[in-house]
Design a protein around this motif. Sequence first.
Motif, PDB file in Angstrom:
ATOM      1  N   SER A   1      -3.578  -6.480   4.898  1.00  0.00           N
ATOM      2  CA  SER A   1      -2.484  -5.518   4.754  1.00  0.00           C
ATOM      3  C   SER A   1      -2.517  -4.721   3.462  1.00  0.00           C
ATOM      4  O   SER A   1      -2.088  -3.582   3.427  1.00  0.00           O
ATOM      5  CB  SER A   1      -1.155  -6.260   4.828  1.00  0.00           C
TER       6      SER A   1
ATOM      7  N   SER B   1       0.637  -3.028  -2.996  1.00  0.00           N
ATOM      8  CA  SER B   1       1.165  -1.691  -2.690  1.00  0.00           C
ATOM      9  C   SER B   1       2.632  -1.509  -3.045  1.00  0.00           C
ATOM     10  O   SER B   1       3.351  -2.468  -3.275  1.00  0.00           O
ATOM     11  CB  SER B   1       0.989  -1.379  -1.198  1.00  0.00           C
TER      12      SER B   1
ATOM     13  N   ASP C   1      -8.002  -3.180  10.026  1.00  0.00           N
ATOM     14  CA  ASP C   1      -6.851  -2.624   9.304  1.00  0.00           C
ATOM     15  C   ASP C   1      -7.298  -2.162   7.903  1.00  0.00           C
ATOM     16  O   ASP C   1      -6.933  -1.072   7.442  1.00  0.00           O
ATOM     17  CB  ASP C   1      -5.755  -3.689   9.198  1.00  0.00           C
TER      18      ASP C   1
ATOM     19  N   HIS D   1      -7.049   1.591   6.434  1.00  0.00           N
ATOM     20  CA  HIS D   1      -6.429   1.937   5.139  1.00  0.00           C
ATOM     21  C   HIS D   1      -7.373   2.786   4.292  1.00  0.00           C
ATOM     22  O   HIS D   1      -6.985   3.801   3.715  1.00  0.00           O
ATOM     23  CB  HIS D   1      -6.089   0.666   4.333  1.00  0.00           C
TER      24      HIS D   1
ATOM     25  N   GLY E   1      -6.116  -1.460  -0.392  1.00  0.00           N
ATOM     26  CA  GLY E   1      -4.692  -1.498  -0.726  1.00  0.00           C
ATOM     27  C   GLY E   1      -4.372  -0.630  -1.930  1.00  0.00           C
ATOM     28  O   GLY E   1      -3.389   0.119  -1.933  1.00  0.00           O
TER      29      GLY E   1
ATOM     30  N   PHE F   1      -4.583   3.104  -0.655  1.00  0.00           N
ATOM     31  CA  PHE F   1      -3.503   3.654   0.177  1.00  0.00           C
ATOM     32  C   PHE F   1      -2.148   3.548  -0.500  1.00  0.00           C
ATOM     33  O   PHE F   1      -1.250   4.367  -0.234  1.00  0.00           O
ATOM     34  CB  PHE F   1      -3.509   3.053   1.586  1.00  0.00           C
TER      35      PHE F   1
ATOM     36  N   LEU G   1      -1.128   7.204   3.640  1.00  0.00           N
ATOM     37  CA  LEU G   1      -1.979   7.031   4.815  1.00  0.00           C
ATOM     38  C   LEU G   1      -1.972   8.270   5.698  1.00  0.00           C
ATOM     39  O   LEU G   1      -1.916   9.385   5.183  1.00  0.00           O
ATOM     40  CB  LEU G   1      -1.504   5.766   5.566  1.00  0.00           C
TER      41      LEU G   1
ATOM     42  N   HIS H   1      -1.596   5.264  11.028  1.00  0.00           N
ATOM     43  CA  HIS H   1      -0.477   4.392  10.662  1.00  0.00           C
ATOM     44  C   HIS H   1       0.857   4.913  11.185  1.00  0.00           C
ATOM     45  O   HIS H   1       1.713   4.125  11.581  1.00  0.00           O
ATOM     46  CB  HIS H   1      -0.434   4.162   9.147  1.00  0.00           C
TER      47      HIS H   1
ATOM     48  N   CYS I   1       4.162   8.342   6.912  1.00  0.00           N
ATOM     49  CA  CYS I   1       2.696   8.405   6.771  1.00  0.00           C
ATOM     50  C   CYS I   1       2.108   9.686   7.362  1.00  0.00           C
ATOM     51  O   CYS I   1       0.975  10.055   7.034  1.00  0.00           O
ATOM     52  CB  CYS I   1       2.037   7.205   7.430  1.00  0.00           C
TER      53      CYS I   1
END
Lengths: 385, 385
Positions: free
Chosen positions: B141, B146, B193, B197, B250, B253, B258, B262, B364
Amino acid sequence: MGINKFVMPEVIFGNGSISQIGESCLRLGAKKVFIVSDPNVIQTNWYNEITKSIEQAGLHYVNYNELTINPKDFEVEKGTQSYLENECDAVIGVGGGSTIDVAKGIAILSTNEGTIQSFEGIDKITTPLPPQIMIPTTAGSGSEVSQFTILVDSTRKIKMTIVSKSLVPDIAIIDPSVLSTKDAQLTASTGLDVLTHAIEAFVSVASTPLTDVHAQNAISLVADYLRPSVASKLNIEAKTKMAMASLQAGLAFSNAILGAVHAMSHAVGGRFDMLHGEVNAVLLPYVMEYNLLACPDKFAHIAQLLGEDIQGLTSIEAGRTAVAFVRDLSIDIGAPQRLSDMGLKEDLEAYIPELSQVALNDACMITNPRDIFLKDVDSLFRQAL
Amino acid sequence: MGINKFVMPEVIFGNGSISQIGESCLRLGAKKVFIVSDPNVIQTNWYNEITKSIEQAGLHYVNYNELTINPKDFEVEKGTQSYLENECDAVIGVGGGSTIDVAKGIAILSTNEGTIQSFEGIDKITTPLPPQIMIPTTAGSGSEVSQFTILVDSTRKIKMTIVSKSLVPDIAIIDPSVLSTKDAQLTASTGLDVLTHAIEAFVSVASTPLTDVHAQNAISLVADYLRPSVASKLNIEAKTKMAMASLQAGLAFSNAILGAVHAMSHAVGGRFDMLHGEVNAVLLPYVMEYNLLACPDKFAHIAQLLGEDIQGLTSIEAGRTAVAFVRDLSIDIGAPQRLSDMGLKEDLEAYIPELSQVALNDACMITNPRDIFLKDVDSLFRQAL
């Protein structure tokens, strides 16, 4: 790979970013800020913009600019007295590495009891520091993002290294447009300082994947943009790229530490008031040659990052092209090639035994990739003389 | 280039780094910490190590683990109630992105009045949050570094995006050794994922030189290490590289934001409880094809980072090889290829008009490099169905 740590401040980067200073002070809860700068800085137009932004945010400020070319203990003490008398609540450094290092020293003494000497070493600061915002004006020291301050002990005539996470400023504002007021000599020496940071961090025994990323980028940027940046005050693209190189080299060395170049340069700079970047520039190729044996693959990688064609070469051969590149670059931009070229009145050779001993005890020596002894440091100084 | 900002937490990275949790809590002044995790996490050996380290530091803790696969508003509310009742003073998230996002939500409500909905959007948090330490367990993630938390509004059935610098945790502890407890499906979906990102941050209209550095590194690492990481739980080198990729994606982004993948994935994940990484994986190649027109040079660069030989190709042609690479990678690691392959009971097609409208309004979408309208989002959903 063991456990490694990476810290950095919030970074505000870009042309015009000094206009963010007022808002940044407010965000950190400041009411009366203490600005550390130098006599040249306060005469620039952009310094006026900084103070105007602070006033427009409804804040007060006090300026302190009685600084010299290396940051000294008594400058920190005098600044702290003024900070406390004026009841300030945040420290702003606007200048080169020396200015920022003095600002950090003032931040330490403003909340911690004791002389600045008592904080020499790693993690000696116990009480939290006031908010710190740093605005570098030389694209060199990286101090605006680092957990270091290097201060001259004027009695012992050595540079003390103070390392603590609480010295990582809260915010670093990096505005390439302020770099256009630097002359060619300062652009050259600070640019070679950036290259030294990046190379020493990359080959440091404490390097990590995260510091490598930044070191590598900084090396490539210096290779491409230092010459044009020295050539023209108006080449804002080159200044912007060098500011980014300085930032990334700072992130790399703050977290990977440095090596023999800095250990030796601190010894020289503690004894004599010489330009830190120029001393580094002279020492760098000699130390690279010495360290090549320890990590030839890394030096071969540096050669690639500098743009050398290393196809068909062994790692050692490729590493030697990196050393040659650094020598050529230094000559091209007019940096001094020998320590004896730097206008020193004293007979430097007579000081070599003392300087070598001081360098060997410097904190930066611990992360040098090749084992190093007194005779080696002595020999490196004599080569560079 | 305008003014841009970059923020990140202190990062502690490496095998065994979870042992640093106790000392880290102490350093932030915590006395009783609130640990957010999930029912699977608390059964692992390394979770015991975390709580032991906290106890050995002389601290108390409370565990809250009633979480599901997407982070929900009522989970945040219930957690906050427990945090306040137990008089905790720091929040620790140990888990995947959902867990960390719930932990951030609890940090918000622990010091700020109002429902979690009232903080939706940018910079709505006014009161400082308690110390936050995040320990990601999925290499996916990026929430541990973030300034985002993405939470499901269970009434409106949408994912709310909350953005604030105060959501950047104080410390992120990234220990690749905990990743070996993930199964292949979770390794695949979270790895894709990461790639999403990195690619979305790299082509984002808000990308900067500093975010590009991290995005580029993350893309190369995923290209080299996602397949072996899915293939073997015991390949600790691959897990370590994927953890580094997740961290760098991470950082990219968090600061560059993003794009359409997303925005659309949030719409789907708000309506249906589907794995975020898998939805992204399905949408990514379609959105890349759509965006190629906006920045072919960037997509050509992505192809290079993925290891494609682009010599002799135009930028558009090179960019298409990047899309093909992503499709092949996704097939190789067994990720679903269509939204209809993901075991959803409902007829997804009937929801497309509604989902498209929600996606178009997602924060996003603002940084997507190609202009996008309702009909375009609708068409992308239908292609991916």
